[in-house]
Design an enzyme around this catalytic site. Structure first.
Site, PDB file in Angstrom:
ATOM      1  N   GLU A 122       3.788  -3.308  14.449  1.00 15.74           N
ATOM      2  CA  GLU A 122       3.629  -1.871  14.718  1.00 15.74           C
ATOM      3  C   GLU A 122       3.709  -1.066  13.414  1.00 15.74           C
ATOM      4  O   GLU A 122       2.916  -0.157  13.201  1.00 15.74           O
ATOM      5  CB  GLU A 122       4.718  -1.425  15.708  1.00 15.74           C
ATOM      6  CG  GLU A 122       4.797   0.055  15.985  1.00 15.74           C
ATOM      7  CD  GLU A 122       3.730   0.568  16.941  1.00 15.74           C
ATOM      8  OE1 GLU A 122       3.028  -0.256  17.556  1.00 15.74           O
ATOM      9  OE2 GLU A 122       3.592   1.796  17.048  1.00 15.74           O
ATOM     10  N   VAL A 143       6.649  -0.096   2.617  1.00 13.07           N
ATOM     11  CA  VAL A 143       7.484  -0.305   1.423  1.00 13.07           C
ATOM     12  C   VAL A 143       7.520   1.037   0.687  1.00 13.07           C
ATOM     13  O   VAL A 143       6.472   1.674   0.497  1.00 13.07           O
ATOM     14  CB  VAL A 143       6.896  -1.408   0.516  1.00 13.07           C
ATOM     15  CG1 VAL A 143       7.695  -1.515  -0.785  1.00 13.07           C
ATOM     16  CG2 VAL A 143       6.903  -2.754   1.243  1.00 13.07           C
ATOM     17  N   TYR A 180      -4.734  -6.278   2.839  1.00 15.52           N
ATOM     18  CA  TYR A 180      -4.800  -7.160   4.012  1.00 15.52           C
ATOM     19  C   TYR A 180      -5.956  -8.160   3.880  1.00 15.52           C
ATOM     20  O   TYR A 180      -5.811  -9.329   4.218  1.00 15.52           O
ATOM     21  CB  TYR A 180      -4.970  -6.345   5.296  1.00 15.52           C
ATOM     22  CG  TYR A 180      -3.796  -5.457   5.621  1.00 15.52           C
ATOM     23  CD1 TYR A 180      -2.486  -5.892   5.428  1.00 15.52           C
ATOM     24  CD2 TYR A 180      -3.968  -4.170   6.130  1.00 15.52           C
ATOM     25  CE1 TYR A 180      -1.391  -5.081   5.725  1.00 15.52           C
ATOM     26  CE2 TYR A 180      -2.884  -3.354   6.434  1.00 15.52           C
ATOM     27  CZ  TYR A 180      -1.607  -3.812   6.232  1.00 15.52           C
ATOM     28  OH  TYR A 180      -0.532  -3.020   6.525  1.00 15.52           O
TER      29      TYR A 180
END
Lengths: 161, 161
Positions: free
Chosen positions: B86, B90, B134
């Site tokens: 969810e 950082v 990602y």
């Protein structure tokens, strides 16, 4: 045409599998269906009484015509439960009689009862009839959010870094 | 820089709220944050011992620097659990030291241990650094799926049809 919506029972597993395959076929994803009756049973009707997902069966004039499969998740921003609709399907020959909407209203009522702040689901961007249907019901499309996924051997390897 | 990742404890609620607000501010969604310490506590550390979501805290050289908040949901097609991420965050001053990746690897390991077929999350389409991050890790973007949502008074009214 009389609608009826009821919670699924263990005896509905073959029917639910038929619906899942029908949905996957419509989405062009039939080759991705790996589930089995045993896995479905363990998820929806586990021995510990704590299912990871829930299912309702919709009937028209007494004939099972479609289903919705959902679970509860969580919105951090709201700090509240959400209802996530994993699958919604009405067999082609039963479409146009309002059962899809009736299933969504049933889930919205459930979401409200459980204090959910949201109800969400995903739609394929080429599925124009579904998109028009959802927008006519007042749903928003979250165009700016994109889903990311790690799966299969990619996920296994990544977890071994 | 030494990383440490540990499960969150009830005493971390103020820290988790600070991270949630930091993430929301970065996403331009700070006005959507309605959660409270009480709601977070009830979701992550409920009296009944069945949390709806889980949280880990990541530290760098002993200083809490970020977090990941996740829950388990379900893929009908696979008939298996999925891990849904969810929130991942950082703090800006701690970026570039690998903590984000370490948090993702931690969750992938957990997903593998729990027999999950997938790990998924959502990213904002303008968040180019996150998307590049990602994709460099091997994640796929599910460009053809779009999220739909009913919320707030729309959801309440729809459930009263």
């Amino acid at each position: 045409m009389a609608h009826d919506i009821r919670p699924a029972a263990p005896g509905d597993i073959p029917l639910i599998l038929e619906f899942i395959r029908g949905l996957a076929e419509y989405e062009g994803l039939l080759d991705r269906v790996e589930t089995t009756p045993e896995r479905l049973r363990a998820s929806l009707f586990p021995a510990d009484g704590a299912p990871v997902a829930h299912c309702v069966i919709g009937s028209i004039d007494g004939v099972a015509a479609g289903f919705a499969l959902y679970y509860f998740n969580f919105s951090t921003f709201l700090g509240r439960l959400s209802l996530y609709l994993e699958d919604l399907y009405v067999k082609p020959e039963f479409r146009g009689h309002g059962l899809g909407k009736a299933l969504l209203v049933h889930l919205a009522r459930l979401a409200n009862t459980r204090g959910c702040g949201r109800m969400e689901w995903a739609v394929l961007d080429w599925n124009a009839p579904a998109i028009a249907f959802y927008e006519a019901l007042g749903a928003k499309r979250l165009r700016e959010w994109q889903l990311c996924r790690l799966d299969g051997t990619d996920l296994e390897k990544f977890g071994q870094v």
